[in-house]
Design an enzyme around this catalytic site. Structure first.
Site, PDB file in Angstrom:
ATOM      1  N   TYR A 135       0.821  -1.212   0.000  1.00 50.51           N
ATOM      2  CA  TYR A 135       0.000   0.000   0.000  1.00 50.51           C
ATOM      3  C   TYR A 135       0.856   1.263   0.000  1.00 50.51           C
ATOM      4  O   TYR A 135       0.454   2.291  -0.538  1.00 50.51           O
ATOM      5  CB  TYR A 135      -0.920   0.028   1.228  1.00 50.51           C
ATOM      6  N   LYS A 139       3.181 -15.208   2.085  1.00 55.56           N
ATOM      7  CA  LYS A 139       3.560 -16.104   0.985  1.00 55.56           C
ATOM      8  C   LYS A 139       5.086 -16.164   0.901  1.00 55.56           C
ATOM      9  O   LYS A 139       5.718 -15.576   0.025  1.00 55.56           O
ATOM     10  CB  LYS A 139       2.908 -15.653  -0.339  1.00 55.56           C
ATOM     11  N   ASP A 171      -2.682 -17.932   0.424  1.00 56.79           N
ATOM     12  CA  ASP A 171      -3.689 -18.447  -0.518  1.00 56.79           C
ATOM     13  C   ASP A 171      -4.410 -19.650   0.092  1.00 56.79           C
ATOM     14  O   ASP A 171      -5.645 -19.748   0.036  1.00 56.79           O
ATOM     15  CB  ASP A 171      -3.077 -18.787  -1.890  1.00 56.79           C
ATOM     16  N   ASP A 215      -6.569  -7.158   3.631  1.00 57.07           N
ATOM     17  CA  ASP A 215      -7.686  -6.518   2.934  1.00 57.07           C
ATOM     18  C   ASP A 215      -8.565  -7.584   2.287  1.00 57.07           C
ATOM     19  O   ASP A 215      -9.785  -7.594   2.446  1.00 57.07           O
ATOM     20  CB  ASP A 215      -7.117  -5.560   1.869  1.00 57.07           C
ATOM     21  N   ASP A 252     -12.478  -9.303   3.524  1.00 57.67           N
ATOM     22  CA  ASP A 252     -13.702  -9.312   2.703  1.00 57.67           C
ATOM     23  C   ASP A 252     -14.251 -10.736   2.593  1.00 57.67           C
ATOM     24  O   ASP A 252     -15.459 -10.952   2.599  1.00 57.67           O
ATOM     25  CB  ASP A 252     -13.427  -8.747   1.295  1.00 57.67           C
TER      26      ASP A 252
END
Ligand SMILES: NC(=O)c1ccc[n+]([C@@H]2O[C@H](COP(=O)([O-])OP(=O)(O)OC[C@H]3O[C@@H](n4cnc5c(N)ncnc54)[C@H](O)[C@@H]3O)[C@@H](O)[C@H]2O)c1
Ligand SMILES: CC(C)[C@H](C(=O)O)[C@@H](O)C(=O)O
Ligand SMILES: [Mg+2]
Length: 370
Positions: free
Chosen positions: A142, A193, A226, A250, A254
């Site tokens: 970000y 990751k 993932d 983020d 969701d």
């Protein structure tokens, strides 16, 4: 009367609609309970851009820095699709997070009993769910530099974003995860990751090292992000606290929202480090959802995420634990009574709009007064 300085930044789209319901709750608490909230207001996002050409003004940033806590609605919408990148509505929110140094974003995903049927997942998968996603909020891709689009001069362009994490940024969010876990089920799962990203390798190393510095009573596991997304929809109840970086947090939050029935249900708290002299943390509270342009202005928005964000504000910024508990119980009560906004509507329930839902929560809150 306590003096509790709150800055309201309603923003765009359904932000002001949902914030309106919190305003009624605050007014009641000031009048009937002497809560002493001192309210100031500001503009953020597209609303701020329309007023003075930037997504948040320096004057409103000053107000945010001076407040005990900021309540934020939502920003963005198609009206501002073509404004310059630096002035886009979302930049106002990112500036608030960065300039207030709000490195820790707490995103609890709780499935209220009455909504166990509203998720797109099977009832037994989500019933009783209570997990906390702790998202690092001031680092990573970000904010990493360079962040740009360069012209390669051969008819091609290159878009560049940079994922950067320093040791101290990972240490402080890991420590916070362990501390929060101790107040819950004492388990932390760290997601990155490391199989692809150097920042993931460092994240994994630093979380492991921080665990060894006095947090070994907390159970720590690691998962590739993932696979974490997959496990969140396969069997979310395996998790207690998930700690992860800005971008993965983020996306995973969701995903977690849908476990609870709707994005309109998820509150969040963004906290800074405790002040060295007062011990108080800078804080901003906001729903996880955005400005929902598809339903803005129709009166259909679910105000619960915004109201629950205010409950988190009372809990974390003002130590108003009893009031926060009562407000959360009031939300559960109206859901038990069968009231539903469109996003969580199901057969046999009573469909209501934003204002009816907000008023019902306030009535349930009033009724719970000792
Ligand atoms: N914190 C924020 O201010 C924030 C967060 C996410 C997105 N955004 C911005 O919001 C704009 C729209 O983004 P988006 O459509 O991807 O995400 P969104 O969260 O605004 O909406 C996604 C879907 O969820 C529904 N929804 C969201 N909140 C709801 C609520 N309270 N009640 C009922 N339904 C609700 C919307 O109607 C929509 O169908 C974009 O400009 C985006 O950048 C802002
Ligand atoms: C609006 C946007 C900048 C923001 C983010 O990406 O952090 C939003 O999606 C969120 O989850 O708070
Ligand atoms: Mg988001």
């Amino acid at each position: 009367m306590a003096n509790r300085k709150l800055l309201l930044l309603p923003g765009d789209g359904i932000g002001p609609e949902a914030m309106g319901e919190v305003r009624h709750i605050i007014a009641h608490m000031n009048e009937a309970e002497g809560a002493g909230f001192e309210i100031d207001e500001g503009l953020v996002g597209g609303a701020a851009y329309d007023a003075h050409g930037e997504s948040i003004s320096d004057a409103d940033m000053e107000k945010a820095l001076a407040a005990d806590a900021v309540l934020f609605g939502a920003v963005g919408g198609p009206k501002w699709d073509d404004v310059p990148y630096e002035q886009r509505p979302e930049a106002g929110l990112l500036r608030l997070r960065k300039d207030l140094a709000l490195f820790a974003n707490l995103r609890p995903a709780i499935c209220y009993p009455a909504l166990a049927d509203s998720s797109s997942l099977r009832k037994d998968v989500v019933e009783g769910l209570d997990i906390l996603i702790l998202r690092e909020l001031t680092g990573g891709v970000y904010f990493g530099e360079p962040k740009e689009i360069i012209d390669l001069g051969n008819g091609q362009k290159r878009g560049i974003d940079t994922q950067v994490y320093d040791t101290y940024e990972i240490e402080r969010i890991a420590a916070m995860a362990f501390e929060l876990a101790r107040t819950r089920d004492n388990r932390v799962c760290s997601m990155e990751k490391r199989n692809v990203m150097k920042s993931g390798v460092l994240w994994n190393e630093v979380v492991t090292a921080t665990h060894k510095k006095g947090y070994e009573d907390v159970e720590l596991t690691h998962m590739l992000a993932d696979a974490g997304g997959m496990q969140l929809v396969r069997w979310p109840k395996q998790f207690d606290v998930i700690v992860t970086d800005n971008l993965f947090g983020d996306m995973l939050s969701d995903v977690a929202a849908m476990l609870t029935g709707s994005l309109g249900m998820l509150p969040s708290a963004s906290l800074g480090a405790p002040d060295e002299t007062t011990g108080k943390r800078k804080a901003l509270y906001e729903p996880v959802h955005g400005s929902a342009p598809d339903i803005a202005g129709t009166g259909a928005a679910n105000p619960i995420a915004m109201i629950a964000s205010f409950a988190m504000c009372m809990r974390y910024s003002f130590e108003m634990i009893a009031e926060a508990d009562r407000l959360e119980a009031a939300i559960a009560k109206v859901l038990d009574d069968g009231l539903r906004t469109g996003d969580i509507m199901s057969d046999g329930m009573t469909k209501v709009g934003t204002t009816e839902m907000g008023a019902a929560v306030l009535e349930a809150y009033k009724a719970s007064a000792a």
